[in-house]
Design a protein around this motif. Structure first.
Motif, PDB file in Angstrom:
ATOM      1  N   GLU A  20       0.725  -1.384   0.178  1.00 44.27           N
ATOM      2  CA  GLU A  20      -0.105  -0.076   0.215  1.00 44.27           C
ATOM      3  C   GLU A  20       0.896   1.383  -0.201  1.00 44.27           C
ATOM      4  OE1 GLU A  20      -3.671   1.651   2.496  1.00 44.27           O
ATOM      5  OE2 GLU A  20      -2.094   0.257   3.233  1.00 44.27           O
ATOM      6  N   ASP A  21       1.555   1.460   1.196  1.00 44.61           N
ATOM      7  CA  ASP A  21       2.469   2.926   0.242  1.00 44.61           C
ATOM      8  C   ASP A  21       3.697   3.136  -0.296  1.00 44.61           C
ATOM      9  OD1 ASP A  21       2.061   3.052   3.593  1.00 44.61           O
ATOM     10  OD2 ASP A  21       4.138   2.384   4.188  1.00 44.61           O
ATOM     11  N   SER A  22       3.626   2.182  -0.914  1.00 42.14           N
ATOM     12  CA  SER A  22       4.272   2.370  -2.318  1.00 42.14           C
ATOM     13  C   SER A  22       3.644   2.541  -3.506  1.00 42.14           C
ATOM     14  CB  SER A  22       5.682   0.819  -2.580  1.00 42.14           C
ATOM     15  OG  SER A  22       4.581  -0.188  -2.957  1.00 42.14           O
ATOM     16  N   LEU A  23       2.347   1.779  -3.392  1.00 36.84           N
ATOM     17  CA  LEU A  23       1.509   2.472  -4.427  1.00 36.84           C
ATOM     18  C   LEU A  23       0.826   3.345  -4.108  1.00 36.84           C
ATOM     19  CD1 LEU A  23      -0.724  -1.814  -4.298  1.00 36.84           C
ATOM     20  CD2 LEU A  23       0.873  -0.271  -6.153  1.00 36.84           C
ATOM     21  N   ILE A  24       0.384   3.829  -3.017  1.00 33.11           N
ATOM     22  CA  ILE A  24       0.166   5.955  -2.449  1.00 33.11           C
ATOM     23  C   ILE A  24       1.641   6.570  -3.724  1.00 33.11           C
ATOM     24  CG2 ILE A  24      -0.477   7.290  -0.862  1.00 33.11           C
ATOM     25  CD1 ILE A  24      -2.030   5.122   0.232  1.00 33.11           C
ATOM     26  N   SER A  25       2.322   5.787  -3.858  1.00 35.59           N
ATOM     27  CA  SER A  25       3.392   6.909  -4.221  1.00 35.59           C
ATOM     28  C   SER A  25       3.256   6.847  -5.382  1.00 35.59           C
ATOM     29  CB  SER A  25       5.201   6.719  -3.376  1.00 35.59           C
ATOM     30  OG  SER A  25       5.145   5.344  -4.046  1.00 35.59           O
ATOM     31  N   PRO A  27       0.237   7.553  -7.827  1.00 36.57           N
ATOM     32  CA  PRO A  27      -1.179   7.261  -8.412  1.00 36.57           C
ATOM     33  C   PRO A  27      -1.381   6.836  -9.720  1.00 36.57           C
ATOM     34  CG  PRO A  27      -0.498   9.575  -8.021  1.00 36.57           C
ATOM     35  CD  PRO A  27       1.057   8.735  -7.763  1.00 36.57           C
ATOM     36  N   ALA A  28      -0.519   6.936 -11.203  1.00 40.19           N
ATOM     37  CA  ALA A  28      -0.984   6.532 -12.244  1.00 40.19           C
ATOM     38  C   ALA A  28      -0.679   4.750 -12.227  1.00 40.19           C
ATOM     39  CB  ALA A  28       0.488   6.918 -13.224  1.00 40.19           C
ATOM     40  N   ILE A  29       0.438   4.165 -11.697  1.00 44.89           N
ATOM     41  CA  ILE A  29      -0.400   2.402 -11.369  1.00 44.89           C
ATOM     42  C   ILE A  29      -1.381   2.250 -10.275  1.00 44.89           C
ATOM     43  CG2 ILE A  29       1.295   0.205  -9.925  1.00 44.89           C
ATOM     44  CD1 ILE A  29       2.425   1.579 -12.907  1.00 44.89           C
ATOM     45  N   LEU A  30      -1.966   3.111  -9.325  1.00 44.05           N
ATOM     46  CA  LEU A  30      -3.231   3.172  -8.811  1.00 44.05           C
ATOM     47  C   LEU A  30      -4.577   2.588  -9.881  1.00 44.05           C
ATOM     48  CD1 LEU A  30      -3.096   4.976  -5.418  1.00 44.05           C
ATOM     49  CD2 LEU A  30      -3.212   2.355  -5.758  1.00 44.05           C
ATOM     50  N   ILE A  31      -4.070   3.575 -10.616  1.00 43.80           N
ATOM     51  CA  ILE A  31      -5.368   4.001 -11.977  1.00 43.80           C
ATOM     52  C   ILE A  31      -5.487   2.357 -13.104  1.00 43.80           C
ATOM     53  CG2 ILE A  31      -5.938   5.471 -13.535  1.00 43.80           C
ATOM     54  CD1 ILE A  31      -5.026   7.722 -12.217  1.00 43.80           C
ATOM     55  N   LEU A  32      -3.826   2.209 -12.565  1.00 39.61           N
ATOM     56  CA  LEU A  32      -4.073   0.616 -13.620  1.00 39.61           C
ATOM     57  C   LEU A  32      -4.417  -0.226 -13.088  1.00 39.61           C
ATOM     58  CD1 LEU A  32      -2.698   0.364 -16.677  1.00 39.61           C
ATOM     59  CD2 LEU A  32      -0.356   0.358 -15.415  1.00 39.61           C
ATOM     60  N   ILE A  33      -3.969  -0.514 -12.280  1.00 40.96           N
ATOM     61  CA  ILE A  33      -4.184  -2.000 -11.468  1.00 40.96           C
ATOM     62  C   ILE A  33      -5.648  -2.359 -12.033  1.00 40.96           C
ATOM     63  CG2 ILE A  33      -4.228  -3.380  -9.200  1.00 40.96           C
ATOM     64  CD1 ILE A  33      -1.902  -2.119  -8.869  1.00 40.96           C
ATOM     65  N   PRO A  34      -6.283  -1.559 -11.436  1.00 44.28           N
ATOM     66  CA  PRO A  34      -7.931  -2.632 -11.322  1.00 44.28           C
ATOM     67  C   PRO A  34      -8.572  -3.164 -13.146  1.00 44.28           C
ATOM     68  CG  PRO A  34      -8.508  -0.283  -9.993  1.00 44.28           C
ATOM     69  CD  PRO A  34      -6.644  -0.891 -10.968  1.00 44.28           C
TER      70      PRO A  34
END
Length: 170
Positions: A20-25, A27-34
């Protein structure tokens, strides 16, 4: 099958929670994952449905030299890779619009590596489970789709982290 799918869903959630901590840094990856994790499950389910239909019509009894299997895997692969490229473009545009982001080629590389890993594992499992279900007299629609949807999530998340590691981003 549903119990196995539930356990895989919990595992995926725990993997994402541990990073979670590394993903929050990023944001583009957070959009990409789902989007990326759904490509494998959805196209794998599509492949499973095509194979199941072939079995019901009596066209898919032999795994080797079977044009139904080969053509179905090729069609699902094309859909998967085109979807991956489209998702990369949309995530790039969305992240730029929101004021953060990664270079487009980096997003594209992450997406293609992750989807290649995901599709390789998911399609192999789809074909194996569909043929095994058919051989044992179980409707492949009942076994393939729930399992492959969950497997796509699990392998998709792992593929994204492998891609991030390969590109030395994470």
């Amino acid at each position: 099958m549903l119990s196995i799918s539930c356990v895989m869903g919990i595992i995926v959630g725990q993997i994402l929670n541990s990073r979670e901590d590394s993903l929050i840094s990023m944001p583009a990856i957070l959009i990409l994952i789902p989007s990326l994790i759904k490509i494998g499950g959805d196209t794998g389910s599509m492949l499973g449905a095509r194979l199941s239909s072939a079995f019901h019509m009596g066209l898919g009894d032999n795994l080797r030299r079977n044009p139904v299997v080969h053509n179905s895997v090729i069609a699902a692969s094309i859909v998967g890779f085109v979807s991956s490229i489209s998702v990369s473009i949309l995530v790039f545009l969305a992240s730029r619009f929101m004021g953060f982001g990664m270079p487009f080629l980096t997003l594209l590389e992450i997406s293609l590596i992750a989807v290649f890993i995901e599709l390789s594992v998911v399609y192999s499992a789809t074909v194996a489970i569909a043929f095994a279900s058919h051989r044992f007299g179980i409707d492949p629609d009942d076994t393939v789709i729930p399992f492959i949807a969950s497997l796509g999530d699990l392998v998709g998340v792992a593929g994204i982290f492998v891609a991030l590691h390969m590109l030395k981003i994470l």
